[in-house]
Enzyme design. Sequence first.
Site, PDB file in Angstrom:
ATOM      1  N   ASP A  10       6.078  22.053  94.866  1.00 24.97           N
ATOM      2  CA  ASP A  10       7.418  22.510  94.507  1.00 24.97           C
ATOM      3  C   ASP A  10       7.515  24.041  94.540  1.00 24.97           C
ATOM      4  O   ASP A  10       6.517  24.733  94.335  1.00 24.97           O
ATOM      5  CB  ASP A  10       7.746  21.990  93.098  1.00 24.97           C
ATOM      6  CG  ASP A  10       9.229  22.046  92.798  1.00 24.97           C
ATOM      7  OD1 ASP A  10      10.027  22.297  93.727  1.00 24.97           O
ATOM      8  OD2 ASP A  10       9.591  21.846  91.630  1.00 24.97           O
ATOM      9  N   ASN A  20      15.452  13.585  99.230  1.00 24.65           N
ATOM     10  CA  ASN A  20      15.597  14.863  99.943  1.00 24.65           C
ATOM     11  C   ASN A  20      16.631  14.828 101.079  1.00 24.65           C
ATOM     12  O   ASN A  20      17.041  15.880 101.580  1.00 24.65           O
ATOM     13  CB  ASN A  20      14.248  15.355 100.481  1.00 24.65           C
ATOM     14  CG  ASN A  20      13.356  15.950  99.412  1.00 24.65           C
ATOM     15  OD1 ASN A  20      12.133  15.943  99.529  1.00 24.65           O
ATOM     16  ND2 ASN A  20      13.935  16.476  98.342  1.00 24.65           N
TER      17      ASN A  20
HETATM   18  C1  FPP Z   1       9.913  21.375  97.231  1.00 24.66           C
HETATM   19  O1  FPP Z   1      10.286  22.720  97.153  1.00 24.66           O
HETATM   20  C2  FPP Z   1       9.323  21.145  98.530  1.00 24.66           C
HETATM   21  C3  FPP Z   1       9.755  20.233  99.426  1.00 24.66           C
HETATM   22  C4  FPP Z   1      10.912  19.347  99.197  1.00 24.66           C
HETATM   23  C5  FPP Z   1       9.107  20.095 100.733  1.00 24.66           C
HETATM   24  C6  FPP Z   1       7.628  20.232 100.718  1.00 24.66           C
HETATM   25  C7  FPP Z   1       7.210  20.493 102.094  1.00 24.66           C
HETATM   26  C8  FPP Z   1       6.220  21.355 102.468  1.00 24.66           C
HETATM   27  C9  FPP Z   1       5.340  22.085 101.560  1.00 24.66           C
HETATM   28  C10 FPP Z   1       5.958  21.637 103.885  1.00 24.66           C
HETATM   29  C11 FPP Z   1       5.866  20.484 104.759  1.00 24.66           C
HETATM   30  C12 FPP Z   1       4.787  19.548 104.404  1.00 24.66           C
HETATM   31  C13 FPP Z   1       3.875  19.139 105.270  1.00 24.66           C
HETATM   32  C14 FPP Z   1       2.942  18.014 104.934  1.00 24.66           C
HETATM   33  C15 FPP Z   1       3.759  19.761 106.569  1.00 24.66           C
HETATM   34  P1  FPP Z   1      11.816  23.083  97.029  1.00 24.66           P
HETATM   35  O2  FPP Z   1      12.355  23.259  98.390  1.00 24.66           O
HETATM   36  O3  FPP Z   1      12.505  22.042  96.209  1.00 24.66           O
HETATM   37  O4  FPP Z   1      11.755  24.441  96.283  1.00 24.66           O
HETATM   38  P2  FPP Z   1      12.782  24.966  95.178  1.00 24.66           P
HETATM   39  O5  FPP Z   1      12.672  24.026  94.007  1.00 24.66           O
HETATM   40  O6  FPP Z   1      12.273  26.330  94.886  1.00 24.66           O
HETATM   41  O7  FPP Z   1      14.137  24.970  95.823  1.00 24.66           O
END
Ligand code: FPP
Length: 250
Positions: free
Chosen positions: A27, A75
């Site tokens: 996250d 998502n």
């Molecule tokens: C949450 O952070 C993260 C995600 C929904 C996506 C996670 C994906 C990756 C780390 C990269 C892709 C993964 C692979 C396996 C290649 P957020 O976007 O919700 O962050 P925020 O809470 O700060 O908005």
Amino acid sequence: MFFRKKQKETKDIDLNNLPQHIGVIMDGNGRWAKKRGLPRSAGHSAGAEGLKKIVTEANRLGVKYITVYAFSTENWKRPKEEVDFLMNLLLGYLKDAERSLAGENVRIRAIGSRKELSKEIQEQIIKTENLTKDRSGIVMNIALNYGGREELIHAAKNLCKKAMAGELDPDEITEADIDRELYTAGQPDVDLLIRTSGEQRLSNFMLWQVSYGEMVFVDKAWPDFKPEDLHECIRIFQSRGRRFGGVENA
Ligand code: FPP
């Protein structure tokens, strides 16, 4: 020199008491990017790069399974550009992982509902899974269009089908029967769950498998999470008394 430094960093980790299965809620990518005046996509790219180092290090230590929450069933509610970016990033990661994680001997699997994913991603998942299936190192589950509740519905449907076919007595259903219908069938439960960026919730991640998992919440955003932070999470795991509902030294 490098080797000696690594030894020092991990010398207080008990390699005989490692978590068998680490779950990671990656996250904070968006906030990481915003803080730097960058688009959210830059946070996801940085997070994907950092992930390779974490998987490599978990494998080096001897951890057997790692499951990373890459895209949840919820998502899809994000703006289309962000969903498209994440899907492309995942596709690239799956393609790349055949080569770039090869030296690390990583077995790659995708868990989650596949039918909503593009044909291209579905095909790439099968290709990457097949190409890496005989490797002997860590198993990396990429949770992709994954939701813990969806997984339990999927399991319930399969159990009902078996019961209707007369293969299973509903009164005799056991935990093992449910385990067998999960995307992680045959794998140990998650015993260490790490969530970055300061939030302290499960967000529909591995509801069944984390039942007795130790949870470690880290304030750093995912792109700032480094192998040293993984070491610290494992030290915390090893410092906890795990009783599984019983009492210590009974
Ligand atoms: C949450 O952070 C993260 C995600 C929904 C996506 C996670 C994906 C990756 C780390 C990269 C892709 C993964 C692979 C396996 C290649 P957020 O976007 O919700 O962050 P925020 O809470 O700060 O908005």
